[in-house]
Scaffold this motif. Sequence first.
Motif, short mmCIF file in Angstrom:
data_model
loop_
_atom_site.label_atom_id
_atom_site.label_comp_id
_atom_site.label_asym_id
_atom_site.label_seq_id
_atom_site.Cartn_x
_atom_site.Cartn_y
_atom_site.Cartn_z
N UNK A 3 30.21 -8.30 82.44
CA UNK A 3 30.21 -9.44 83.37
C UNK A 3 30.13 -10.91 82.77
N UNK A 4 29.50 -10.78 81.63
CA UNK A 4 29.59 -12.11 80.70
C UNK A 4 30.58 -12.30 79.93
N UNK A 5 31.87 -11.36 80.04
CA UNK A 5 33.09 -11.73 79.14
C UNK A 5 33.13 -11.09 77.79
N UNK A 6 32.12 -10.11 77.57
CA UNK A 6 31.80 -9.48 76.26
C UNK A 6 32.17 -8.01 76.40
N UNK A 7 32.81 -7.51 75.18
CA UNK A 7 32.71 -5.71 75.18
C UNK A 7 31.64 -5.44 74.15
#
Length: 338
Positions: free
Chosen positions: A87-91
């Motif tokens: 959701x925060x753009x991290x994998x």
Amino acid sequence: MVSIKDVAAAAGVSAATVSRVLNDHPSVSTATRTRVLSAVEDLGYRPNAVARSLRTDQTRTLGLVISDVLNPYFTELARSVEGAARALGYSVIIGNADEQPELQDHHMRTLLDRRVDGLLISPTDGCSSLMRDAAQAGTPLVFVDRWIEGMDVPVVRSDGRAAVHDLVAHLHALGHRRLAIIAGPAATTTGRERIEAFREALAAYGLSLPDAYIGQGDFQAASGRRVTEGFLGLPEPPEVVFATDNLMALGALDAVRAHGLSVPDDIALVAFDDIPWFVHTDPPITAIAQPTGELGRAAVRALVDRIEGRTPQSVTLPARLVVRRSCGNPPATQRSQS
């Protein structure tokens, strides 16, 4: 596939300007930024993550080293972490330490070599030199569930002391007086904290914890079986076995059934760490539940704060007692509450 040149042509700017917009460079005017972002959305452009990492020195990747992927608690924790990070753009890349310190260090080293932006760790046993070196080098770290005392690293965990006191109050109300515990490894903070809370709660009700009623486990099912076998062989076996994690509780249940005994008629059973399976056992198992999803989300927020230059705070959330039938039928007031 849409390229950065396609975005530049649609927005009427250079590819370098598009790059600056995507990397939040302050030199771009508001009007140009709006035009570029509109072109990005219209064309469905997705920047190449590896290429972006070379420009920004970030990989938008988090490392998660958990203690045991076979433990349903850590499986749920990993799922929560992955969802919050996405959701925060991290994998997220996950390493399973399998409760082995050397395997923990292996995964840490591998993740650092892959240039993850930060690490979430549930330490298996004490503090390795690699972990201390990473912290001193400024690597963004957050401890989740377990922690290393004396290290200046944010900790996201639950506090089970009040829930353990509620458990002992529940058992005392049912008439149980001989209470035994399958403790976790003393080298882990959770292992120490849970047995300390149990001792304190017993003392509040004038109950003791004899050495014979303390079994040393390792958060694995086999140790739960082994310790419970020892309890059942005592001249005066305990009335209750409190397993301080879910896998040891399942091992304890196996041992009870192997002796031809039943829960709770012959011996009561309770677990720390509730799992969905416990409602399907016969009888359903009383357990202390941690807010696993909230812990995972809070840990990701803390780590991303650290990565992005903010100062994260440690987070402690309360665990709670879930009363079922594995210790006997609760009093009417407790039945109505559960």
